[in-house]
Design a protein around this motif. Structure first.
Motif, PDB file in Angstrom:
ATOM      1  N   GLU A   1      14.677  31.318  82.848  1.00  0.00           N
ATOM      2  CA  GLU A   1      15.457  30.086  82.977  1.00  0.00           C
ATOM      3  C   GLU A   1      15.855  29.525  81.619  1.00  0.00           C
ATOM      4  OE1 GLU A   1      14.121  27.095  85.650  1.00  0.00           O
ATOM      5  OE2 GLU A   1      13.375  28.527  87.126  1.00  0.00           O
ATOM      6  N   PHE A   2      15.079  29.819  80.585  1.00  0.00           N
ATOM      7  CA  PHE A   2      15.435  29.378  79.234  1.00  0.00           C
ATOM      8  C   PHE A   2      16.352  30.390  78.545  1.00  0.00           C
ATOM      9  CE2 PHE A   2      11.165  27.505  79.942  1.00  0.00           C
ATOM     10  CZ  PHE A   2      11.528  26.170  79.914  1.00  0.00           C
ATOM     11  N   TYR A   3      16.133  31.659  78.827  1.00  0.00           N
ATOM     12  CA  TYR A   3      16.892  32.716  78.169  1.00  0.00           C
ATOM     13  C   TYR A   3      18.279  32.946  78.771  1.00  0.00           C
ATOM     14  CZ  TYR A   3      12.671  34.380  75.700  1.00  0.00           C
ATOM     15  OH  TYR A   3      11.572  34.511  74.892  1.00  0.00           O
ATOM     16  N   PHE A   4      18.397  32.794  80.113  1.00  0.00           N
ATOM     17  CA  PHE A   4      19.599  33.288  80.786  1.00  0.00           C
ATOM     18  C   PHE A   4      20.287  32.277  81.695  1.00  0.00           C
ATOM     19  CE2 PHE A   4      16.713  36.965  80.107  1.00  0.00           C
ATOM     20  CZ  PHE A   4      17.460  37.602  79.125  1.00  0.00           C
ATOM     21  N   LEU A   5      20.018  31.004  81.509  1.00  0.00           N
ATOM     22  CA  LEU A   5      20.784  29.959  82.184  1.00  0.00           C
ATOM     23  C   LEU A   5      21.566  29.176  81.144  1.00  0.00           C
ATOM     24  CD1 LEU A   5      18.355  28.469  84.886  1.00  0.00           C
ATOM     25  CD2 LEU A   5      20.301  30.012  85.244  1.00  0.00           C
ATOM     26  N   ARG A   6      22.828  28.941  81.412  1.00  0.00           N
ATOM     27  CA  ARG A   6      23.662  28.191  80.462  1.00  0.00           C
ATOM     28  C   ARG A   6      23.204  26.741  80.368  1.00  0.00           C
ATOM     29  NH1 ARG A   6      29.163  29.454  83.432  1.00  0.00           N
ATOM     30  NH2 ARG A   6      27.688  29.054  85.120  1.00  0.00           N
ATOM     31  N   GLY A   7      23.217  26.237  79.148  1.00  0.00           N
ATOM     32  CA  GLY A   7      22.865  24.841  78.925  1.00  0.00           C
ATOM     33  C   GLY A   7      21.394  24.536  79.079  1.00  0.00           C
TER      34      GLY A   7
ATOM     35  N   ASN B   1      23.550  30.250  93.090  1.00  0.00           N
ATOM     36  CA  ASN B   1      22.222  29.752  92.740  1.00  0.00           C
ATOM     37  C   ASN B   1      21.864  30.245  91.340  1.00  0.00           C
ATOM     38  OD1 ASN B   1      21.239  32.533  93.095  1.00  0.00           O
ATOM     39  ND2 ASN B   1      21.446  32.110  95.290  1.00  0.00           N
ATOM     40  N   LYS B   2      20.747  29.768  90.825  1.00  0.00           N
ATOM     41  CA  LYS B   2      20.346  30.129  89.467  1.00  0.00           C
ATOM     42  C   LYS B   2      19.931  31.594  89.364  1.00  0.00           C
ATOM     43  CE  LYS B   2      15.524  28.533  89.865  1.00  0.00           C
ATOM     44  NZ  LYS B   2      14.522  27.576  89.321  1.00  0.00           N
ATOM     45  N   GLU B   3      19.485  32.169  90.484  1.00  0.00           N
ATOM     46  CA  GLU B   3      19.101  33.587  90.463  1.00  0.00           C
ATOM     47  C   GLU B   3      20.308  34.472  90.171  1.00  0.00           C
ATOM     48  OE1 GLU B   3      15.956  31.370  92.278  1.00  0.00           O
ATOM     49  OE2 GLU B   3      18.075  31.479  92.856  1.00  0.00           O
TER      50      GLU B   3
ATOM     51  N   ILE C   1      21.189  34.068  86.458  1.00  0.00           N
ATOM     52  CA  ILE C   1      20.254  34.805  85.610  1.00  0.00           C
ATOM     53  C   ILE C   1      20.561  36.295  85.676  1.00  0.00           C
ATOM     54  CG2 ILE C   1      17.841  35.539  85.401  1.00  0.00           C
ATOM     55  CD1 ILE C   1      17.046  32.665  86.194  1.00  0.00           C
ATOM     56  N   LEU C   2      20.842  36.806  86.867  1.00  0.00           N
ATOM     57  CA  LEU C   2      21.188  38.222  87.012  1.00  0.00           C
ATOM     58  C   LEU C   2      22.414  38.571  86.185  1.00  0.00           C
ATOM     59  CD1 LEU C   2      20.976  41.011  88.406  1.00  0.00           C
ATOM     60  CD2 LEU C   2      22.416  40.071  90.243  1.00  0.00           C
ATOM     61  N   PHE C   3      23.407  37.700  86.221  1.00  0.00           N
ATOM     62  CA  PHE C   3      24.638  37.973  85.481  1.00  0.00           C
ATOM     63  C   PHE C   3      24.388  38.042  83.982  1.00  0.00           C
ATOM     64  CE2 PHE C   3      28.441  36.575  83.173  1.00  0.00           C
ATOM     65  CZ  PHE C   3      29.348  37.540  83.588  1.00  0.00           C
TER      66      PHE C   3
ATOM     67  N   MET D   1      31.984  34.933  94.565  1.00  0.00           N
ATOM     68  CA  MET D   1      32.130  35.330  93.168  1.00  0.00           C
ATOM     69  C   MET D   1      31.269  36.550  92.846  1.00  0.00           C
ATOM     70  SD  MET D   1      31.839  33.025  89.690  1.00  0.00           S
ATOM     71  CE  MET D   1      30.061  32.964  89.535  1.00  0.00           C
ATOM     72  N   PHE D   2      30.092  36.617  93.495  1.00  0.00           N
ATOM     73  CA  PHE D   2      29.175  37.725  93.245  1.00  0.00           C
ATOM     74  C   PHE D   2      29.838  39.063  93.577  1.00  0.00           C
ATOM     75  CE2 PHE D   2      25.891  40.701  94.676  1.00  0.00           C
ATOM     76  CZ  PHE D   2      25.030  40.688  93.586  1.00  0.00           C
ATOM     77  N   GLU D   3      30.561  39.108  94.719  1.00  0.00           N
ATOM     78  CA  GLU D   3      31.213  40.344  95.126  1.00  0.00           C
ATOM     79  C   GLU D   3      32.302  40.739  94.144  1.00  0.00           C
ATOM     80  OE1 GLU D   3      30.654  37.759  97.030  1.00  0.00           O
ATOM     81  OE2 GLU D   3      29.146  38.537  98.430  1.00  0.00           O
ATOM     82  N   GLU D   4      33.022  39.757  93.606  1.00  0.00           N
ATOM     83  CA  GLU D   4      34.083  40.040  92.641  1.00  0.00           C
ATOM     84  C   GLU D   4      33.504  40.616  91.348  1.00  0.00           C
ATOM     85  OE1 GLU D   4      38.093  37.846  90.854  1.00  0.00           O
ATOM     86  OE2 GLU D   4      36.644  36.722  92.050  1.00  0.00           O
ATOM     87  N   ILE D   5      32.380  40.074  90.912  1.00  0.00           N
ATOM     88  CA  ILE D   5      31.707  40.587  89.709  1.00  0.00           C
ATOM     89  C   ILE D   5      31.251  42.023  89.932  1.00  0.00           C
ATOM     90  CG2 ILE D   5      29.641  40.347  88.267  1.00  0.00           C
ATOM     91  CD1 ILE D   5      29.868  37.311  88.650  1.00  0.00           C
ATOM     92  N   GLU D   6      30.657  42.294  91.097  1.00  0.00           N
ATOM     93  CA  GLU D   6      30.197  43.638  91.415  1.00  0.00           C
ATOM     94  C   GLU D   6      31.352  44.632  91.438  1.00  0.00           C
ATOM     95  OE1 GLU D   6      26.989  45.131  92.472  1.00  0.00           O
ATOM     96  OE2 GLU D   6      26.412  43.493  91.137  1.00  0.00           O
TER      97      GLU D   6
END
Length: 283
Positions: free
Chosen positions: A129-135, A55-57, A60-62, A1-6
């Motif tokens: 982790e509070f600002y940029f992770l869903r839920g 992963n969560k990293e 967060i990047l997204f 998925m990361f490659e598709e986003i890029e």
């Protein structure tokens, strides 16, 4: 998925750079920017809905960098569209006052959200982790309650806040360029120096953003007036020499700063070309 986003992001950057080469004071140009940005966000929404982050990293990047970059540009074009609608049609003074008021409104936003803006600009990560992770919202850290009405699948508590910062940075660059233009009553083409350079026919054939990269590099290197030459003066000189309009060079510098790959690609290309010319001269 990361490659598709890029891949989607890379194509967006190419498309939006073409838009920014056009006249941003034209409704058609701004509408094009809105359309391209909305379409790209929709593509990303589908990718996120159908896939999952490794992963969560990556998540967060997204939501900290990738989505806000496009969302921030969309907000910029929407606000610019409104600005063009509301811009006074009277004197330059009335127009300057209107822009000054818009800048003051932005400053009020900066003042109200100083803590988060400092967190973002200084690249802190301790609250990511509070600002940029869903839920993973922390209600005590949320100042914009509109977050509770957003799509929880495609947003976090602060990705919208980052997009606003990006949009306001772009708007401020646009406003400053407009103020400089309005404060100058001299014709860009009526002076003898301009006519002289125009007669030489020294047309710049690379992209405008390449020349802007060169201008900032010359200023940063101290090669002109020991580094005391202003970007505005250097840009005006280049516009006269090459008989062109650089447009909003402050905004384009923001684009250059945002490059992750080849941040100085024009300067790198110049170096390669010069070395090749030197090698050929030796043969």
């Amino acid at each position: 998925m990361f490659e598709e986003i890029e891949k989607i992001l890379d194509q967006y950057k190419l498309d939006i750079e073409e838009v920014n080469e056009e006249n941003l004071n034209e409704f058609a140009t701004v509408e094009k920017g809105i359309k391209i940005s909305r379409k790209c966000l929709q593509k990303l929404r589908v990718v996120i809905r159908n896939g999952s982050f490794k992963n969560k990293e990556d998540e967060i990047l997204f939501f900290k960098r990738q989505k806000p970059y496009i969302y921030g540009n969309l907000k910029f074009y929407v606000k610019l569209y409104k600005h063009l609608l509301l811009m006074p049609k009277g004197s330059n003074k009335a127009r300057r006052n209107h822009i000054d008021n818009e800048i003051m409104k932005q400053q009020e936003y900066y003042n109200k959200n100083l803590d988060f803006i400092r967190y973002y600009r200084q690249n802190h990560t301790n609250l990511d982790e509070f600002y940029f992770l869903r839920g993973n919202d922390n209600i005590g850290l949320i100042s914009d309650t509109s977050h509770f009405y957003t799509d929880a699948e495609f947003s976090t508590s602060h990705d919208n806040a980052v997009a606003k910062i990006i949009a306001y940075d772009l708007l401020l660059a646009y406003y400053l360029e407009e103020l400089q233009s309005l404060k100058s009553d001299k014709s860009r083409y009526g002076n003898p120096v301009k006519r002289h350079f125009k007669s030489l026919d020294l047309g710049w054939t690379a992209n405008k953003i390449d020349l802007i990269e060169l201008i900032y590099a010359l200023q940063a290197s101290g090669a002109i007036k020991g580094g005391k030459a202003g970007i505005k003066d250097m840009a005006m000189a280049c516009e006269q020499i090459f008989d062109m309009d650089l447009g909003n060079y402050y905004r384009k510098f923001l684009e250059i700063r945002g490059r992750k790959i080849e941040p100085t690609k024009f300067l790198d290309r110049m170096k390669t070309s010069l070395l090749k010319r030197m090698e050929e001269a030796d043969d």
